[in-house]
Design a protein around this motif. Structure first.
Motif, PDB file in Angstrom:
ATOM      1  N   SER A 136       0.838  -1.188   0.000  1.00  0.00           N
ATOM      2  CA  SER A 136       0.000   0.000   0.000  1.00  0.00           C
ATOM      3  C   SER A 136       0.879   1.246   0.000  1.00  0.00           C
ATOM      4  O   SER A 136       1.830   1.346   0.758  1.00  0.00           O
ATOM      5  CB  SER A 136      -0.884  -0.018   1.258  1.00  0.00           C
ATOM      6  N   GLY A 137       0.568   2.194  -0.884  1.00  0.00           N
ATOM      7  CA  GLY A 137       1.316   3.446  -0.942  1.00  0.00           C
ATOM      8  C   GLY A 137       2.543   3.399  -1.830  1.00  0.00           C
ATOM      9  O   GLY A 137       3.237   4.395  -1.972  1.00  0.00           O
ATOM     10  N   THR A 138       2.849   2.240  -2.428  1.00  0.00           N
ATOM     11  CA  THR A 138       3.995   2.151  -3.334  1.00  0.00           C
ATOM     12  C   THR A 138       3.493   1.969  -4.758  1.00  0.00           C
ATOM     13  O   THR A 138       2.311   1.736  -4.985  1.00  0.00           O
ATOM     14  CB  THR A 138       4.930   0.986  -2.953  1.00  0.00           C
ATOM     15  N   THR A 139       4.408   2.064  -5.724  1.00  0.00           N
ATOM     16  CA  THR A 139       4.022   1.931  -7.128  1.00  0.00           C
ATOM     17  C   THR A 139       4.817   0.801  -7.778  1.00  0.00           C
ATOM     18  O   THR A 139       5.816   0.346  -7.241  1.00  0.00           O
ATOM     19  CB  THR A 139       4.291   3.240  -7.903  1.00  0.00           C
ATOM     20  N   CYS A 140       4.357   0.381  -8.940  1.00  0.00           N
ATOM     21  CA  CYS A 140       5.071  -0.607  -9.731  1.00  0.00           C
ATOM     22  C   CYS A 140       5.065  -0.142 -11.183  1.00  0.00           C
ATOM     23  O   CYS A 140       4.293   0.746 -11.549  1.00  0.00           O
ATOM     24  CB  CYS A 140       4.447  -1.987  -9.588  1.00  0.00           C
ATOM     25  N   THR A 141       5.924  -0.728 -11.971  1.00  0.00           N
ATOM     26  CA  THR A 141       6.049  -0.312 -13.374  1.00  0.00           C
ATOM     27  C   THR A 141       5.626  -1.447 -14.301  1.00  0.00           C
ATOM     28  O   THR A 141       6.075  -2.578 -14.163  1.00  0.00           O
ATOM     29  CB  THR A 141       7.516   0.068 -13.682  1.00  0.00           C
ATOM     30  N   VAL A 142       4.752  -1.089 -15.210  1.00  0.00           N
ATOM     31  CA  VAL A 142       4.313  -2.027 -16.244  1.00  0.00           C
ATOM     32  C   VAL A 142       5.024  -1.601 -17.527  1.00  0.00           C
ATOM     33  O   VAL A 142       5.077  -0.409 -17.843  1.00  0.00           O
ATOM     34  CB  VAL A 142       2.782  -1.971 -16.432  1.00  0.00           C
ATOM     35  N   GLN A 143       5.583  -2.553 -18.242  1.00  0.00           N
ATOM     36  CA  GLN A 143       6.306  -2.227 -19.485  1.00  0.00           C
ATOM     37  C   GLN A 143       5.944  -3.227 -20.576  1.00  0.00           C
ATOM     38  O   GLN A 143       5.266  -4.228 -20.304  1.00  0.00           O
ATOM     39  CB  GLN A 143       7.799  -2.224 -19.228  1.00  0.00           C
ATOM     40  N   CYS A 144       6.418  -2.935 -21.746  1.00  0.00           N
ATOM     41  CA  CYS A 144       6.182  -3.844 -22.869  1.00  0.00           C
ATOM     42  C   CYS A 144       7.066  -5.087 -22.713  1.00  0.00           C
ATOM     43  O   CYS A 144       8.209  -4.987 -22.273  1.00  0.00           O
ATOM     44  CB  CYS A 144       6.489  -3.170 -24.206  1.00  0.00           C
ATOM     45  N   SER A 145       6.517  -6.236 -23.051  1.00  0.00           N
ATOM     46  CA  SER A 145       7.293  -7.491 -23.015  1.00  0.00           C
ATOM     47  C   SER A 145       8.354  -7.431 -24.092  1.00  0.00           C
ATOM     48  O   SER A 145       8.272  -6.669 -25.052  1.00  0.00           O
ATOM     49  CB  SER A 145       6.369  -8.679 -23.273  1.00  0.00           C
ATOM     50  N   SER A 146       9.355  -8.267 -23.913  1.00  0.00           N
ATOM     51  CA  SER A 146      10.442  -8.349 -24.884  1.00  0.00           C
ATOM     52  C   SER A 146       9.887  -8.628 -26.267  1.00  0.00           C
ATOM     53  O   SER A 146       9.025  -9.494 -26.433  1.00  0.00           O
ATOM     54  CB  SER A 146      11.410  -9.458 -24.456  1.00  0.00           C
ATOM     55  N   GLY A 147      10.349  -7.856 -27.253  1.00  0.00           N
ATOM     56  CA  GLY A 147       9.886  -8.045 -28.609  1.00  0.00           C
ATOM     57  C   GLY A 147       8.686  -7.185 -28.969  1.00  0.00           C
ATOM     58  O   GLY A 147       8.217  -7.194 -30.090  1.00  0.00           O
ATOM     59  N   HIS A 148       8.168  -6.430 -27.985  1.00  0.00           N
ATOM     60  CA  HIS A 148       7.017  -5.550 -28.229  1.00  0.00           C
ATOM     61  C   HIS A 148       7.428  -4.108 -27.928  1.00  0.00           C
ATOM     62  O   HIS A 148       8.286  -3.851 -27.077  1.00  0.00           O
ATOM     63  CB  HIS A 148       5.826  -5.946 -27.352  1.00  0.00           C
ATOM     64  N   ALA A 149       6.797  -3.179 -28.610  1.00  0.00           N
ATOM     65  CA  ALA A 149       7.083  -1.742 -28.413  1.00  0.00           C
ATOM     66  C   ALA A 149       5.778  -1.023 -28.131  1.00  0.00           C
ATOM     67  O   ALA A 149       4.702  -1.449 -28.534  1.00  0.00           O
ATOM     68  CB  ALA A 149       7.778  -1.175 -29.642  1.00  0.00           C
ATOM     69  N   GLY A 150       5.897   0.104 -27.440  1.00  0.00           N
ATOM     70  CA  GLY A 150       4.706   0.903 -27.149  1.00  0.00           C
ATOM     71  C   GLY A 150       5.087   2.213 -26.484  1.00  0.00           C
ATOM     72  O   GLY A 150       6.275   2.475 -26.265  1.00  0.00           O
ATOM     73  N   PRO A 151       4.092   3.026 -26.203  1.00  0.00           N
ATOM     74  CA  PRO A 151       4.377   4.348 -25.623  1.00  0.00           C
ATOM     75  C   PRO A 151       4.940   4.259 -24.204  1.00  0.00           C
ATOM     76  O   PRO A 151       4.827   3.360 -23.497  1.00  0.00           O
ATOM     77  CB  PRO A 151       3.029   5.044 -25.595  1.00  0.00           C
TER      78      PRO A 151
END
Length: 151
Positions: A136-151
């Motif tokens: 609670s109160g912390t953040t996490c990062t979501v990113q594109c999987s290997s081989g995929h690109a995005g904003p």
């Protein structure tokens, strides 16, 4: 000792929350001067602030370390223990009162941190492994999987 008749003694003691010897003062029996202050009969002393109780509500998630060893009138700013997070209000401020206890009027509370449920991602192009254990109160990062690109 605001009005002491000639030949009479008055006693003075410390205010609540302070300790020291009781002092006696005598207005001379032969006093003829209006407004003449009584003379000390006992050795002078001073009043010192009393220590505040160090036993503060254990188990409430608050780190009271900054409040140890304080005396009447002093304030401290405790925080939450590592496994807890603050809710409700701003800064927690405690004051050592004349009765020897701490008064908290801030309304701040510390509650246990709880893991958030793992982020459910069904799209294989998204890598959410950083979000498998988030407090609670912390953040996490979501990113594109290997081989995929995005904003």
């Amino acid at each position: 000792c605001s009005e002491v008749a000639a030949g009479e003694v008055c006693s003075v003691q410390c205010h609540p929350g302070f300790s020291g010897p009781v002092q006696s003062f005598l207005c001379p029996r032969t006093n003829t001067i209006a407004g003449f202050p009584p003379r000390a009969q006992t050795a002078g002393g001073s009043c010192s602030p009393n220590q505040c109780a160090s036993a503060l509500a254990p188990g409430d998630g608050v780190d009271y370390t900054p409040c140890r060893g304080l005396a009447t009138g002093a304030t401290c700013r405790p925080g939450c223990l590592d496994a807890y997070v603050q809710v409700e209000g701003g800064e927690m401020v405690l004051e050592c009162g004349a009765a020897g206890g701490f008064a908290d009027t801030s309304g701040v509370r510390c509650v246990p941190k709880v893991d958030c449920a793992p982020l459910q991602v069904t799209d294989s192009s998204i890598d959410a492994t950083d979000c498998s254990s988030v407090f609670s109160g912390t953040t996490c990062t979501v990113q594109c999987s290997s081989g995929h690109a995005g904003p």
